[in-house]
Design a protein around this motif. Structure first.
Motif, PDB file in Angstrom:
ATOM      1  N   ALA A  23      -6.362   2.639 -16.511  1.00  0.00           N
ATOM      2  CA  ALA A  23      -7.588   2.754 -15.719  1.00  0.00           C
ATOM      3  C   ALA A  23      -7.468   3.779 -14.587  1.00  0.00           C
ATOM      4  O   ALA A  23      -8.305   3.802 -13.689  1.00  0.00           O
ATOM      5  N   GLU A  24      -6.430   4.620 -14.630  1.00  0.00           N
ATOM      6  CA  GLU A  24      -6.308   5.674 -13.614  1.00  0.00           C
ATOM      7  C   GLU A  24      -7.329   6.754 -13.954  1.00  0.00           C
ATOM      8  O   GLU A  24      -7.074   7.655 -14.753  1.00  0.00           O
ATOM      9  N   ILE A  25      -8.501   6.674 -13.321  1.00  0.00           N
ATOM     10  CA  ILE A  25      -9.608   7.539 -13.730  1.00  0.00           C
ATOM     11  C   ILE A  25      -9.345   9.010 -13.422  1.00  0.00           C
ATOM     12  O   ILE A  25      -9.971   9.894 -14.005  1.00  0.00           O
ATOM     13  N   ASN A  26      -8.400   9.295 -12.530  1.00  0.00           N
ATOM     14  CA  ASN A  26      -8.052  10.685 -12.255  1.00  0.00           C
ATOM     15  C   ASN A  26      -7.139  11.264 -13.323  1.00  0.00           C
ATOM     16  O   ASN A  26      -6.923  12.480 -13.371  1.00  0.00           O
ATOM     17  N   LEU A  27      -6.594  10.426 -14.202  1.00  0.00           N
ATOM     18  CA  LEU A  27      -5.662  10.886 -15.227  1.00  0.00           C
ATOM     19  C   LEU A  27      -6.223  10.765 -16.643  1.00  0.00           C
ATOM     20  O   LEU A  27      -5.675  11.354 -17.581  1.00  0.00           O
ATOM     21  N   LYS A  28      -7.291  10.009 -16.813  1.00  0.00           N
ATOM     22  CA  LYS A  28      -7.764   9.679 -18.158  1.00  0.00           C
ATOM     23  C   LYS A  28      -8.163  10.904 -18.976  1.00  0.00           C
ATOM     24  O   LYS A  28      -7.994  10.931 -20.196  1.00  0.00           O
ATOM     25  N   ALA A  29      -8.684  11.936 -18.313  1.00  0.00           N
ATOM     26  CA  ALA A  29      -9.183  13.106 -19.046  1.00  0.00           C
ATOM     27  C   ALA A  29      -8.087  13.812 -19.833  1.00  0.00           C
ATOM     28  O   ALA A  29      -8.361  14.437 -20.864  1.00  0.00           O
ATOM     29  N   HIS A  30      -6.830  13.710 -19.343  1.00  0.00           N
ATOM     30  CA  HIS A  30      -5.733  14.368 -20.048  1.00  0.00           C
ATOM     31  C   HIS A  30      -4.630  13.372 -20.420  1.00  0.00           C
ATOM     32  O   HIS A  30      -3.458  13.711 -20.491  1.00  0.00           O
ATOM     33  N   ASP A  31      -5.037  12.127 -20.685  1.00  0.00           N
ATOM     34  CA  ASP A  31      -4.082  11.082 -21.058  1.00  0.00           C
ATOM     35  C   ASP A  31      -3.458  11.359 -22.429  1.00  0.00           C
ATOM     36  O   ASP A  31      -4.160  11.736 -23.369  1.00  0.00           O
ATOM     37  N   ILE A  32      -2.147  11.181 -22.527  1.00  0.00           N
ATOM     38  CA  ILE A  32      -1.485  11.259 -23.832  1.00  0.00           C
ATOM     39  C   ILE A  32      -0.578  10.051 -24.080  1.00  0.00           C
ATOM     40  O   ILE A  32       0.092  10.001 -25.109  1.00  0.00           O
ATOM     41  N   VAL A  52      -9.484  -7.760 -14.560  1.00  0.00           N
ATOM     42  CA  VAL A  52     -10.930  -7.557 -14.665  1.00  0.00           C
ATOM     43  C   VAL A  52     -11.305  -6.135 -14.260  1.00  0.00           C
ATOM     44  O   VAL A  52     -12.106  -5.464 -14.926  1.00  0.00           O
ATOM     45  N   GLY A  53     -10.711  -5.650 -13.177  1.00  0.00           N
ATOM     46  CA  GLY A  53     -11.011  -4.304 -12.710  1.00  0.00           C
ATOM     47  C   GLY A  53     -10.603  -3.242 -13.705  1.00  0.00           C
ATOM     48  O   GLY A  53     -11.319  -2.242 -13.904  1.00  0.00           O
ATOM     49  N   THR A  54      -9.452  -3.433 -14.347  1.00  0.00           N
ATOM     50  CA  THR A  54      -9.016  -2.487 -15.376  1.00  0.00           C
ATOM     51  C   THR A  54     -10.016  -2.431 -16.515  1.00  0.00           C
ATOM     52  O   THR A  54     -10.411  -1.337 -16.968  1.00  0.00           O
ATOM     53  N   MET A  55     -10.452  -3.577 -16.974  1.00  0.00           N
ATOM     54  CA  MET A  55     -11.427  -3.607 -18.068  1.00  0.00           C
ATOM     55  C   MET A  55     -12.751  -2.950 -17.658  1.00  0.00           C
ATOM     56  O   MET A  55     -13.383  -2.256 -18.467  1.00  0.00           O
ATOM     57  N   GLU A  56     -13.140  -3.124 -16.413  1.00  0.00           N
ATOM     58  CA  GLU A  56     -14.395  -2.526 -15.938  1.00  0.00           C
ATOM     59  C   GLU A  56     -14.339  -1.002 -15.952  1.00  0.00           C
ATOM     60  O   GLU A  56     -15.353  -0.332 -16.131  1.00  0.00           O
ATOM     61  N   LEU A  57     -13.141  -0.444 -15.755  1.00  0.00           N
ATOM     62  CA  LEU A  57     -12.991   1.008 -15.680  1.00  0.00           C
ATOM     63  C   LEU A  57     -12.704   1.657 -17.028  1.00  0.00           C
ATOM     64  O   LEU A  57     -12.595   2.879 -17.118  1.00  0.00           O
ATOM     65  N   LEU A  58     -12.581   0.856 -18.074  1.00  0.00           N
ATOM     66  CA  LEU A  58     -12.346   1.399 -19.403  1.00  0.00           C
ATOM     67  C   LEU A  58     -13.654   1.754 -20.090  1.00  0.00           C
ATOM     68  O   LEU A  58     -14.685   1.087 -19.899  1.00  0.00           O
ATOM     69  N   ASP A  59     -13.638   2.803 -20.889  1.00  0.00           N
ATOM     70  CA  ASP A  59     -14.784   3.147 -21.720  1.00  0.00           C
ATOM     71  C   ASP A  59     -14.912   2.121 -22.843  1.00  0.00           C
ATOM     72  O   ASP A  59     -13.974   1.368 -23.134  1.00  0.00           O
ATOM     73  N   ALA A  60     -16.070   2.115 -23.504  1.00  0.00           N
ATOM     74  CA  ALA A  60     -16.318   1.115 -24.548  1.00  0.00           C
ATOM     75  C   ALA A  60     -15.278   1.194 -25.652  1.00  0.00           C
ATOM     76  O   ALA A  60     -14.772   0.158 -26.128  1.00  0.00           O
ATOM     77  N   TRP A  61     -14.925   2.409 -26.087  1.00  0.00           N
ATOM     78  CA  TRP A  61     -13.957   2.531 -27.177  1.00  0.00           C
ATOM     79  C   TRP A  61     -12.565   2.058 -26.746  1.00  0.00           C
ATOM     80  O   TRP A  61     -11.795   1.542 -27.563  1.00  0.00           O
ATOM     81  N   GLU A  62     -12.263   2.212 -25.457  1.00  0.00           N
ATOM     82  CA  GLU A  62     -10.978   1.744 -24.946  1.00  0.00           C
ATOM     83  C   GLU A  62     -10.945   0.220 -24.900  1.00  0.00           C
ATOM     84  O   GLU A  62      -9.926  -0.408 -25.239  1.00  0.00           O
ATOM     85  N   LYS A  63     -12.054  -0.392 -24.469  1.00  0.00           N
ATOM     86  CA  LYS A  63     -12.122  -1.855 -24.436  1.00  0.00           C
ATOM     87  C   LYS A  63     -11.926  -2.445 -25.831  1.00  0.00           C
ATOM     88  O   LYS A  63     -11.301  -3.502 -25.996  1.00  0.00           O
ATOM     89  N   ASP A  64     -12.460  -1.748 -26.841  1.00  0.00           N
ATOM     90  CA  ASP A  64     -12.340  -2.245 -28.207  1.00  0.00           C
ATOM     91  C   ASP A  64     -10.887  -2.296 -28.675  1.00  0.00           C
ATOM     92  O   ASP A  64     -10.537  -3.084 -29.559  1.00  0.00           O
ATOM     93  N   LEU A  65     -10.045  -1.447 -28.098  1.00  0.00           N
ATOM     94  CA  LEU A  65      -8.636  -1.413 -28.489  1.00  0.00           C
ATOM     95  C   LEU A  65      -7.837  -2.567 -27.879  1.00  0.00           C
ATOM     96  O   LEU A  65      -6.746  -2.898 -28.359  1.00  0.00           O
ATOM     97  N   VAL A  66      -8.356  -3.169 -26.800  1.00  0.00           N
ATOM     98  CA  VAL A  66      -7.636  -4.240 -26.111  1.00  0.00           C
ATOM     99  C   VAL A  66      -7.785  -5.544 -26.878  1.00  0.00           C
ATOM    100  O   VAL A  66      -8.890  -6.068 -27.030  1.00  0.00           O
ATOM    101  N   ALA A  67      -6.666  -6.073 -27.368  1.00  0.00           N
ATOM    102  CA  ALA A  67      -6.705  -7.345 -28.096  1.00  0.00           C
ATOM    103  C   ALA A  67      -6.714  -8.521 -27.137  1.00  0.00           C
ATOM    104  O   ALA A  67      -7.293  -9.570 -27.433  1.00  0.00           O
ATOM    105  N   GLY A  68      -6.069  -8.345 -25.980  1.00  0.00           N
ATOM    106  CA  GLY A  68      -6.023  -9.440 -25.028  1.00  0.00           C
ATOM    107  C   GLY A  68      -5.043  -9.161 -23.902  1.00  0.00           C
ATOM    108  O   GLY A  68      -4.567  -8.035 -23.737  1.00  0.00           O
ATOM    109  N   PHE A  69      -4.736 -10.215 -23.154  1.00  0.00           N
ATOM    110  CA  PHE A  69      -3.934 -10.085 -21.937  1.00  0.00           C
ATOM    111  C   PHE A  69      -2.615 -10.856 -22.041  1.00  0.00           C
ATOM    112  O   PHE A  69      -2.498 -11.836 -22.784  1.00  0.00           O
ATOM    113  N   VAL A  70      -1.656 -10.424 -21.238  1.00  0.00           N
ATOM    114  CA  VAL A  70      -0.409 -11.154 -21.029  1.00  0.00           C
ATOM    115  C   VAL A  70      -0.137 -11.208 -19.533  1.00  0.00           C
ATOM    116  O   VAL A  70      -0.186 -10.171 -18.859  1.00  0.00           O
ATOM    117  N   LEU A  71       0.094 -12.401 -19.012  1.00  0.00           N
ATOM    118  CA  LEU A  71       0.521 -12.528 -17.619  1.00  0.00           C
ATOM    119  C   LEU A  71       2.047 -12.519 -17.592  1.00  0.00           C
ATOM    120  O   LEU A  71       2.690 -13.238 -18.365  1.00  0.00           O
TER     121      LEU A  71
END
Length: 524
Positions: A152-161, A190-209
């Protein structure tokens, strides 16, 4: 398995099932959980391999082919009972300043780059990443990927690899890991999920604490709320694990773990590890922490030095800069006086270079200036070392990367490890030097000044992992005991092997996670 990719939208036809661990932050425990899942899948009869597209770390390892990767991926390879492979970590960034890093691609250094330079280079880096992933994934039943930082680092997402772009390329199911020990974990999820694009959210299967202390049932309402808010369920709550017995990738975590050492015997030796600003491969001292008669302290200021039994100067990614810091902090004078009084000083790699008379970096191999200043100019030239050994080091463009079997000349003990360095270190001829570590090919990669003891009081080596051998490590510790007037301890006191630790880790994580659910999302 046939695979292809398109650079514009990073699509692959990979058919290898893959799971990816991403975090809400750095140091959320992704590396350890990746290792745990690798071992669990291996125990369940699957051929599994780890993968991290891009790692930023000063703790690195050399593969059997002489290629450099992150130490965490070497540990994960061990979890899979595989030899470390450069394809597991195709891009490694080794910071040498706040704004610059050495960029290592497929195990070899490409250049020192500032951030903007590296961003321009990233499409090329990602092509290497994709090729490496395709190659190694084709050889295994399942892949376990690790992300970096937060997706969710929005300053890095454009060139994420390394995060969601890599997950999409590998068609990986993403588990988002949150460190509950640091607080604010539910807001982070919750904040991380809010900052993800729709296609990114679809890749998330779930959470681990991760790193939970206490009664798990007390979390039920918070878990339910987070699931209702994000529509993502939890795959488990992993307890806070202490005394893992595994190498740490992050220096912050390493220093914290040192502070959690168990109570020691009354005759414990006081060994100081200098916390250099650009400390690298600090895991060289990991094996010392398991010894019953050793107390290891991490020291970064003169007032904390005290009167130790031994000072270890570790590796550095910016030897000229860290030498300057030693002189400015007053630690250099203290170390010199300590050695002159008969104290034991050991240097490894960059620390070995610092023991000499001078270190020169004429073409800025290690030092990347942050700004133009008199100090920057000075650091480009020759730095005065500690002058404890009659040696001079010159940084060269060619980087030595090799696995090593060697002999400790004074005792005849065998040692193994690896070399990672740019410097060429030679005698100045000012006084007689004695060999400390001699490679099996006859090349001397460590020197010292002999005295009446089995080990030289001042010695250093380019060999990373020199303390990993149980017999050699005990001989070194016993030499310190004798110097202190204590009787040596007979026989090996502790065995340094990470394989049992990986099994213990896997057992704990298997109990904490819903592995049936993980197998379902993987389609296995």
């Amino acid at each position: 398995m046939g695979k292809h990719f398109f650079m514009n939208n990073t699509v692959t036809t990979s058919t290898t099932p893959s799971l990816m661990l991403q975090g809400t932050s750095s140091n959320a425990g992704k590396s350890v959980l990746t290792a745990a899942l690798c071992r669990i899948l291996l125990q369940d009869g699957l051929s599994v391999a780890p993968f991290k597209a891009q790692n930023m770390a000063l703790n690195s390892f050399v593969t059997p082919n002489g290629e450099e990767i992150g130490r965490a991926q070497a540990v994960q390879a061990a979890a899979c009972r595989l030899e470390p492979d450069v394809r597991m970590n195709p891009v490694l960034l080794k910071p040498s300043s706040d704004t610059g890093s050495q960029v290592i691609v497929m195990g070899k250094p490409v250049a020192n780059m500032r951030v903007k330079e590296y961003v321009k280079y990233k499409p090329t880096a990602f092509a290497h990443v994709q090729s490496a992933y395709d190659s190694i994934a084709a050889e295994h039943d399942v892949m376990v990927l690790e992300g970096a930082g937060s997706p969710a680092e929005i300053n890095l997402k454009a060139h994420d690899i390394v995060n969601m772009q890599m997950a999409r390329y590998a068609k990986a199911k993403v588990l988002l890991v949150g460190d509950i020990d640091r607080g604010g974990v539910f807001a982070s999820l919750v904040g991380t999920m809010e900052l993800l694009d729709a296609w990114e959210k679809d890749l998330v299967a779930g959470f681990v604490l991760n790193r939970f202390r206490g009664d798990v049932t007390l979390l039920d309402s918070a878990l339910d709320f987070t699931t209702n808010r994000t529509e993502k369920s939890f795959f488990g709550v992993v307890p806070f694990l202490t005394q893992l017995g595994l190498p740490e990738e992050d220096s912050v975590t390493f220093k914290e773990s040192i502070g959690r050492q168990l109570p020691l015997r009354d005759d414990a030796l006081d060994i100081v590890l200098l916390d250099l600003p650009h400390i690298a491969n600090f895991t060289d001292v990991d094996a010392l922490t398991i010894e019953p008669d050793v107390s290891l302290r991490v020291v970064n200021s003169l007032d904390k030095l005290g009167k130790p039994d031994c000072i270890i100067i570790p590796g550095s990614k910016n030897t000229p800069g860290d030498l300057h810091w030693l002189h400015e902090s007053g630690l250099a004078v203290a170390i010199i006086n300590f050695a002159k009084a008969g104290g034991v000083v050991t240097g490894i790699c960059g620390g070995f270079q610092m023991l000499g008379e001078t270190v020169s970096d004429p073409v800025s191999i290690e030092y990347v200036a942050q700004q133009s200043s008199e100090i920057d100019v000075h650091l480009h030239a020759t730095q005065q070392g500690l002058g404890l050994l009659p040696l001079r080091t010159v940084m060269g463009e060619e980087k030595v990367l090799t696995r090593v079997t060697a002999i400790h000349a004074p005792t005849g003990n065998s040692v193994t490890g690896y070399e990672i360095h740019h410097g060429i270190t030679e005698s100045t001829g000012a006084q007689k030097l004695d060999s400390a570590i001699i490679r099996e090919d006859g090349v001397i990669i460590g020197y010292g000044l002999a005295d009446s003891h089995d080990f030289q009081a001042v010695w250093g080596t380019y060999l990373h992992g020199v303390f990993d051998d149980d017999k050699f490590r005990r001989a070194f510790i016993n030499d310190l005991r004798v110097r202190k007037g204590l009787a040596p301890l007979q026989g090996v006191q502790a065995s340094f092997s990470i394989d049992p630790a990986l099994d213990r880790l896997a057992d704990t994580v298997r109990d904490a996670l819903d592995m049936k659910k993980i197998y379902e999302v993987l389609g296995l």
